[in-house]
Motif scaffolding. Sequence first.
Motif, PDB file in Angstrom:
ATOM      1  N   LYS A  87       0.830  -1.209   0.000  1.00  0.00           N
ATOM      2  CA  LYS A  87       0.000   0.000   0.000  1.00  0.00           C
ATOM      3  C   LYS A  87       0.863   1.257   0.000  1.00  0.00           C
ATOM      4  N   VAL A 118      -6.133   6.445   7.771  1.00  0.00           N
ATOM      5  CA  VAL A 118      -7.000   5.281   7.919  1.00  0.00           C
ATOM      6  C   VAL A 118      -6.488   4.091   7.143  1.00  0.00           C
ATOM      7  N   THR A 137       2.465   1.719  -3.482  1.00  0.00           N
ATOM      8  CA  THR A 137       1.547   2.182  -4.517  1.00  0.00           C
ATOM      9  C   THR A 137       0.934   3.532  -4.157  1.00  0.00           C
ATOM     10  N   ILE A 194      -1.238   4.394  -1.670  1.00  0.00           N
ATOM     11  CA  ILE A 194      -2.562   4.568  -1.072  1.00  0.00           C
ATOM     12  C   ILE A 194      -2.487   4.635   0.448  1.00  0.00           C
ATOM     13  N   LEU A 195      -1.290   4.471   0.982  1.00  0.00           N
ATOM     14  CA  LEU A 195      -1.110   4.640   2.419  1.00  0.00           C
ATOM     15  C   LEU A 195       0.152   5.483   2.596  1.00  0.00           C
ATOM     16  N   VAL A 196       0.084   6.466   3.474  1.00  0.00           N
ATOM     17  CA  VAL A 196       1.212   7.365   3.678  1.00  0.00           C
ATOM     18  C   VAL A 196       2.113   6.802   4.781  1.00  0.00           C
ATOM     19  N   ALA A 201      -9.497   0.341  -2.303  1.00  0.00           N
ATOM     20  CA  ALA A 201      -8.060   0.319  -2.610  1.00  0.00           C
ATOM     21  C   ALA A 201      -7.836   0.265  -4.112  1.00  0.00           C
ATOM     22  N   THR A 255      -6.645   8.686   3.429  1.00  0.00           N
ATOM     23  CA  THR A 255      -5.491   7.854   3.065  1.00  0.00           C
ATOM     24  C   THR A 255      -4.331   8.077   4.030  1.00  0.00           C
ATOM     25  N   ARG A 256      -4.334   9.225   4.690  1.00  0.00           N
ATOM     26  CA  ARG A 256      -3.259   9.494   5.640  1.00  0.00           C
ATOM     27  C   ARG A 256      -3.490   8.760   6.963  1.00  0.00           C
ATOM     28  N   VAL A 259      -7.014   0.963   4.838  1.00  0.00           N
ATOM     29  CA  VAL A 259      -7.972   0.396   3.912  1.00  0.00           C
ATOM     30  C   VAL A 259      -8.260  -1.023   4.379  1.00  0.00           C
ATOM     31  N   LEU A 275      -8.265   3.471  -5.722  1.00  0.00           N
ATOM     32  CA  LEU A 275      -7.156   4.377  -5.435  1.00  0.00           C
ATOM     33  C   LEU A 275      -5.910   4.045  -6.252  1.00  0.00           C
ATOM     34  N   TYR A 276      -5.836   2.823  -6.778  1.00  0.00           N
ATOM     35  CA  TYR A 276      -4.688   2.455  -7.604  1.00  0.00           C
ATOM     36  C   TYR A 276      -4.800   3.026  -9.010  1.00  0.00           C
TER      37      TYR A 276
END
Lengths: 325, 265
Positions: free
Chosen positions: A68, B260, A71, A73-75, B92, B257-258, B262, B95-96
Motif C-alpha cells: 500500500k 485510515v 503504490t 494509497i497509504l502514507v 483500494a 489515506t493518511r 484500507v 485508489l490504484y
Amino acid sequence: MTADHTSGPLIDVRDLERTFDVRRRVEGRRRRTREQVVAVHDLTFSVDGGEMVGYIGPNGAGKSTTIKMLTGILVPTGGEVRVRGLDPSRQRVELARRIGVVFGQRSTLWWDLPLRDSFDLLQKMYRISPARYRENLDRFVDLLDLGAQLDTPVRQLSLGQRMRGDITAALLHDPEVIYLDEPTIGLDVVSKGRLREFLRALNRERGTTLLLTTHDLQDIEALCDRVIVIDHGTSVYDGTLAGLHAQGGSTRTLVVDLVDEAPPIDVPGAEVRKVEGPRQWLSFPSDASAAPIVAAVAASYAVADLSIQEPDIEDVIRDLYSRGA
Amino acid sequence: MLHVAVATRTFRRYATYRAATLSGIFTNSVFGIIYSYAYLALWDANPSAGGYDSQDAVTYVWLGQALLMTIALWGGGTTDDLAERIRSGDVAIDLYRPVGLVGWYLASDLGRAAYHLLTRGFGPTLIGLVVFDISLPGSVLDAGAFAVSLVLAVIVSFAIRFLVASTAFWLLDQSGVKVMSGAFAIFISGMMLPLVLFPGWLGTLANALPWASYVQVPADIWLGKRQGTDLLAALGFQVMWAVVLIAACHGVLRLATRKVVVQGG
C-alpha cells in the motif's frame, strides 16, 4: 525496456515505517486507551528494473502495508519510498500509470460489465493508444486463452478466468512494475502453471519488474530469483532462494533402511532424528556433502536402501519466522 | 472521454431496473398529488404565502417530486457504491487508478442523475402538467438557467453524499450518518415546505446553506423568481457551494489515506 531510463533502483525503500493508532477497550476502564501498533519499521530494500522478487512473510507481517505504501494509497509515518523516482503518496496518480496491481482476492474488473467493456474503460483511463491497446489485448487474450470470455460479464466468470482477466487488465498499459498479491490463490494446478509460465515470459520479453507476495512457495520457486522475507514489520532475509536455504540453517535428511532393527546410527556429521523399526532418519547440514555420511553408514551397518530428502523451503521459512519471534 | 464513458456506463446500469423505475414514477406521482392538494389548501388560506401564488406552489410540488431522485435527495446514488467499497476494502482498487476518486464518482453520479431525470424527473412532471396545469419556464433563458442550476444541484448533493459516504473510512458504515443527513436534507432543502415559507432567522439560515441548492434555487429559477443579476446570484450561490464542497471531498479523501487503514489485506 523502459526501466533503464533512470539511474538507480526502480524501487527504493529506506527505513520505512508505518504505525497505526488503535483504540482498545481495557477491562475495568471506562475509556478506551490508545495504543500504537507498529506494522512496518526499519524496512530497507531496493529492486532494480527487470527483477522478479518474492515478498513473503506470515500473515500480519506487514506485506500488504508495504504494498500500500509502494503504490501510494497509504502514507508512511517514517522513512522514504521512491518508485521510479516518484514519491508514491504524493504522486499517486502519476505513478498509477506506470504500475499494475493484481489481487488474488479482489477483482479490479467491473462486476456488471463484460470483460471487453472493462478493458475498453481501462484503455480510456490509462490513455493507451488504440494500436498499442489492440496489440496488447490480442496478445494477452491469446496467451491467456480468454477469447471465449470477452463478452461474458465478469460476475459470470470462473475464478481462473477472472484471474486471467485481472492480469490482462493490469498489463494493458505496459506497466514497468507489477505487484501481484496472492495471484494463484484458489487456482487449480494447471491454471497455476499456466499463469506462472505467462509471468515468466512477460518478464523475459518485456523486462517487467515483478513483486510477488504469496503463501504459495511454489510460486516463488517457479518465478523469483530473489526473496525478501518480512516478519514483524521488518526484513529478516533478502537474497537468493538458494541463500535462503543456507541462511535458514536448513538440513537435508538421509533416510536409511537397515536390514535389521538397530540402535540409533552413530556417524560423524549427522544426527538421528527418528527411528521407526529398521528405518532411521538422519539429518545433516544442506551445504555438506552426503557422500562421506553415506559411506560411513554403509561401512558400519547392513543397509537395505538409502534415500536423500532435500530441504523444504517451507520448513526453512517457518524456521526463519520462529527465530524472528 | 473517460468520464463520459463512466457516466454512460452508470446510465446504462440504472436503466436495467425498469420495474423499479416505473414503480418509482408511480410513487412520486401519488406524493405529488397529495402534496398538491395540501399546498392548494394552504394557499387557499393565504393566496400569496412566501410570494408564491397557488400555481407557483403546485408547480413547486411537482418540481420537488421530479428533483427528488435526480439529486438523490435522501442519499444513495453512486455514493452508496463508494461507501460499500470502503466497507469491503475494494476502494483500494479505485485508489490504484490514475484517476481522481472524486471525479470518477461524480461522473458516475451524473450518469445516474441523467437517467433519473429522464424517467423519475420527466414522468411526474408530465403528470403534474396534465393534471394540475403546472407552469413552464417563462423564457428560453430561464429554461437554460434551470438546466445549469439542475446540474449544479446534482453536484452539490453529490458532494454532500460523498462526504457522508466517506465517513465509512472512520465508522466502517455510513448508514447512521446517511439517515440523519437525508432526514435533515428533506427539511432544509425545501423539499417538504418551500424555504420561502421559513420564518425569520430560520429562513435566512436555510437559504444560505448548501441544501437550498437542491430544490429551492432550481425551482425559483423555473418559476422565474430570479431574474437578471439575481439569477446570476442564484447560480453563483450554487457554484460557490459546489466548489467548496468538492474541495472538501478532496480534503477528506487525503485525510482518509493518511489516517485510515484500507480494510482487508
